[in-house]
Enzyme design. Structure first.
Site, PDB file in Angstrom:
ATOM      1  N   ARG A  23       0.812  -1.221   0.000  1.00 56.36           N
ATOM      2  CA  ARG A  23       0.000   0.000   0.000  1.00 56.36           C
ATOM      3  C   ARG A  23       0.841   1.265   0.000  1.00 56.36           C
ATOM      4  O   ARG A  23       0.359   2.338  -0.314  1.00 56.36           O
ATOM      5  CB  ARG A  23      -0.917   0.043   1.223  1.00 56.36           C
ATOM      6  CG  ARG A  23      -1.908  -1.105   1.300  1.00 56.36           C
ATOM      7  CD  ARG A  23      -2.574  -1.164   2.651  1.00 56.36           C
ATOM      8  NE  ARG A  23      -1.544  -1.392   3.681  1.00 56.36           N
ATOM      9  CZ  ARG A  23      -1.672  -1.032   4.958  1.00 56.36           C
ATOM     10  NH1 ARG A  23      -2.753  -0.422   5.381  1.00 56.36           N
ATOM     11  NH2 ARG A  23      -0.709  -1.292   5.821  1.00 56.36           N
ATOM     12  N   GLU A  28       8.065   7.931  10.912  1.00 53.86           N
ATOM     13  CA  GLU A  28       7.995   9.099  11.790  1.00 53.86           C
ATOM     14  C   GLU A  28       9.089  10.054  11.350  1.00 53.86           C
ATOM     15  O   GLU A  28      10.272   9.710  11.392  1.00 53.86           O
ATOM     16  CB  GLU A  28       8.241   8.714  13.251  1.00 53.86           C
ATOM     17  CG  GLU A  28       7.085   8.038  13.913  1.00 53.86           C
ATOM     18  CD  GLU A  28       7.372   7.716  15.377  1.00 53.86           C
ATOM     19  OE1 GLU A  28       6.394   7.574  16.122  1.00 53.86           O
ATOM     20  OE2 GLU A  28       8.556   7.597  15.766  1.00 53.86           O
ATOM     21  N   GLN A  46       9.357  26.838  13.548  1.00 57.92           N
ATOM     22  CA  GLN A  46       8.928  27.197  12.193  1.00 57.92           C
ATOM     23  C   GLN A  46       9.193  26.032  11.259  1.00 57.92           C
ATOM     24  O   GLN A  46      10.247  25.402  11.328  1.00 57.92           O
ATOM     25  CB  GLN A  46       9.706  28.434  11.733  1.00 57.92           C
ATOM     26  CG  GLN A  46       9.349  28.932  10.349  1.00 57.92           C
ATOM     27  CD  GLN A  46      10.087  30.217  10.007  1.00 57.92           C
ATOM     28  OE1 GLN A  46      10.403  31.025  10.869  1.00 57.92           O
ATOM     29  NE2 GLN A  46      10.367  30.400   8.733  1.00 57.92           N
ATOM     30  N   ASP A  47       8.229  25.735  10.381  1.00 64.03           N
ATOM     31  CA  ASP A  47       8.399  24.737   9.323  1.00 64.03           C
ATOM     32  C   ASP A  47       8.357  25.451   7.981  1.00 64.03           C
ATOM     33  O   ASP A  47       7.547  26.358   7.777  1.00 64.03           O
ATOM     34  CB  ASP A  47       7.262  23.702   9.349  1.00 64.03           C
ATOM     35  CG  ASP A  47       7.441  22.637  10.405  1.00 64.03           C
ATOM     36  OD1 ASP A  47       8.349  22.762  11.243  1.00 64.03           O
ATOM     37  OD2 ASP A  47       6.662  21.671  10.403  1.00 64.03           O
ATOM     38  N   ASN A  48       9.234  25.022   7.053  1.00 61.81           N
ATOM     39  CA  ASN A  48       9.298  25.616   5.716  1.00 61.81           C
ATOM     40  C   ASN A  48       9.258  24.515   4.662  1.00 61.81           C
ATOM     41  O   ASN A  48       9.644  23.373   4.927  1.00 61.81           O
ATOM     42  CB  ASN A  48      10.592  26.417   5.551  1.00 61.81           C
ATOM     43  CG  ASN A  48      10.698  27.538   6.550  1.00 61.81           C
ATOM     44  OD1 ASN A  48       9.751  28.270   6.777  1.00 61.81           O
ATOM     45  ND2 ASN A  48      11.855  27.670   7.155  1.00 61.81           N
ATOM     46  N   ARG A  58      20.323  26.547  -3.671  1.00 61.90           N
ATOM     47  CA  ARG A  58      19.867  27.488  -2.637  1.00 61.90           C
ATOM     48  C   ARG A  58      20.890  27.466  -1.509  1.00 61.90           C
ATOM     49  O   ARG A  58      21.113  26.445  -0.896  1.00 61.90           O
ATOM     50  CB  ARG A  58      18.484  27.097  -2.126  1.00 61.90           C
ATOM     51  CG  ARG A  58      17.406  27.138  -3.198  1.00 61.90           C
ATOM     52  CD  ARG A  58      16.028  26.835  -2.590  1.00 61.90           C
ATOM     53  NE  ARG A  58      14.997  26.728  -3.591  1.00 61.90           N
ATOM     54  CZ  ARG A  58      14.231  27.735  -4.014  1.00 61.90           C
ATOM     55  NH1 ARG A  58      14.401  28.941  -3.506  1.00 61.90           N
ATOM     56  NH2 ARG A  58      13.300  27.535  -4.921  1.00 61.90           N
ATOM     57  N   HIS A  61      23.084  29.502   3.320  1.00 61.95           N
ATOM     58  CA  HIS A  61      22.418  30.485   4.159  1.00 61.95           C
ATOM     59  C   HIS A  61      22.668  30.237   5.642  1.00 61.95           C
ATOM     60  O   HIS A  61      22.833  29.104   6.074  1.00 61.95           O
ATOM     61  CB  HIS A  61      20.910  30.461   3.899  1.00 61.95           C
ATOM     62  CG  HIS A  61      20.558  30.741   2.478  1.00 61.95           C
ATOM     63  ND1 HIS A  61      19.425  30.261   1.880  1.00 61.95           N
ATOM     64  CD2 HIS A  61      21.203  31.453   1.510  1.00 61.95           C
ATOM     65  CE1 HIS A  61      19.372  30.661   0.617  1.00 61.95           C
ATOM     66  NE2 HIS A  61      20.446  31.380   0.375  1.00 61.95           N
ATOM     67  N   HIS A 117      24.072  26.596   5.465  1.00 63.78           N
ATOM     68  CA  HIS A 117      23.385  25.465   4.865  1.00 63.78           C
ATOM     69  C   HIS A 117      22.950  25.791   3.442  1.00 63.78           C
ATOM     70  O   HIS A 117      22.521  26.912   3.152  1.00 63.78           O
ATOM     71  CB  HIS A 117      22.144  25.115   5.707  1.00 63.78           C
ATOM     72  CG  HIS A 117      21.271  24.104   5.061  1.00 63.78           C
ATOM     73  ND1 HIS A 117      20.094  24.440   4.438  1.00 63.78           N
ATOM     74  CD2 HIS A 117      21.428  22.770   4.898  1.00 63.78           C
ATOM     75  CE1 HIS A 117      19.551  23.343   3.944  1.00 63.78           C
ATOM     76  NE2 HIS A 117      20.344  22.322   4.202  1.00 63.78           N
ATOM     77  N   TYR A 130      11.862  21.703   5.862  1.00 62.52           N
ATOM     78  CA  TYR A 130      12.766  21.850   6.990  1.00 62.52           C
ATOM     79  C   TYR A 130      12.085  22.500   8.178  1.00 62.52           C
ATOM     80  O   TYR A 130      11.256  23.377   8.041  1.00 62.52           O
ATOM     81  CB  TYR A 130      14.058  22.565   6.617  1.00 62.52           C
ATOM     82  CG  TYR A 130      13.965  23.874   5.887  1.00 62.52           C
ATOM     83  CD1 TYR A 130      14.332  25.072   6.500  1.00 62.52           C
ATOM     84  CD2 TYR A 130      13.559  23.928   4.559  1.00 62.52           C
ATOM     85  CE1 TYR A 130      14.289  26.274   5.831  1.00 62.52           C
ATOM     86  CE2 TYR A 130      13.511  25.121   3.868  1.00 62.52           C
ATOM     87  CZ  TYR A 130      13.878  26.298   4.515  1.00 62.52           C
ATOM     88  OH  TYR A 130      13.822  27.486   3.826  1.00 62.52           O
ATOM     89  N   ASP A 168      22.111  34.818  -3.589  1.00 61.40           N
ATOM     90  CA  ASP A 168      23.170  33.817  -3.610  1.00 61.40           C
ATOM     91  C   ASP A 168      24.272  34.154  -4.618  1.00 61.40           C
ATOM     92  O   ASP A 168      25.421  33.777  -4.426  1.00 61.40           O
ATOM     93  CB  ASP A 168      22.592  32.433  -3.860  1.00 61.40           C
ATOM     94  CG  ASP A 168      21.696  31.988  -2.716  1.00 61.40           C
ATOM     95  OD1 ASP A 168      21.874  32.508  -1.593  1.00 61.40           O
ATOM     96  OD2 ASP A 168      20.818  31.135  -2.935  1.00 61.40           O
TER      97      ASP A 168
END
Length: 181
Positions: A23, A28, A46-48, A58, A61, A117, A130, A168
């Protein structure tokens, strides 16, 4: 969950337990107790989520002040993900570690505060997620030059020119960034 140390102390590769059948699969991606048991006692604020075409680079940073730790993963496509130690007091200052993250390998990567990063997308329509330990602050945001010869990052470009943001393109070399003490 497996927590795998890298060549530089701090960044950690996380391999979740994946339970699959005909399926699909279940895993997790975040469990505070398991991460704490693995040595990462983290609080996220915070989630992005970004989506990028193949060949988008990218980074690199970081925020200073108010550094962010980031737990990163890919849910569609693949990236070459890089963390650079920019703590001047570190014996690993200016060293980098890279790891391929993909929807297929389901790995995650912990990038602690004090590191720059960035990532290069290896496939079209790559979704990069992230979790951050500090809120984004535009006034604290900096860009380390992705191709600074002092870093010697081995980006798997395959002869292509990466697609960069304006920020950048004008990233600063390691010798000029507002590094951490």
């Amino acid at each position: 969950m497996k927590f795998i140390e890298t060549a530089i102390p701090g960044p950690i590769i996380v391999e979740p337990a994946v339970f699959g059948d005909d399926r699909g699969f279940f895993l997790e991606s975040w469990n505070a107790a398991k991460f704490r048991d693995g040595g990462l006692d983290l609080a996220f604020v915070q989630d992005n989520h970004s989506r990028s075409a193949k060949g988008v680079l990218r980074g690199l940073h970081f925020q200073n002040p108010n550094p962010q730790g980031k737990l990163v993963r890919v849910t569609a496509g693949a990236v070459w993900d890089v963390a650079v130690d920019i703590r001047r007091s570190s014996p690993h200052f200016g060293k980098w570690v890279g790891v391929e993250l993909s929807a297929a390998n389901k790995r995650m990567f912990w990038v602690p505060p004090g590191f720059a990063h960035g990532f290069l997308t290896l496939e079209d329509d790559t979704d990069f997620l992230y979790k951050c330990t500090a809120l984004y602050e535009p006034a604290s945001d900096h860009s380390l030059l992705w191709n600074d010869p002092a870093l010697g990052i081995e980006w798997p470009l395959g002869g292509i020119e990466p697609k960069l943001s304006g920020k950048d393109v004008v990233g600063k070399p390691l010798s000029q960034v507002e590094a951490f003490s």
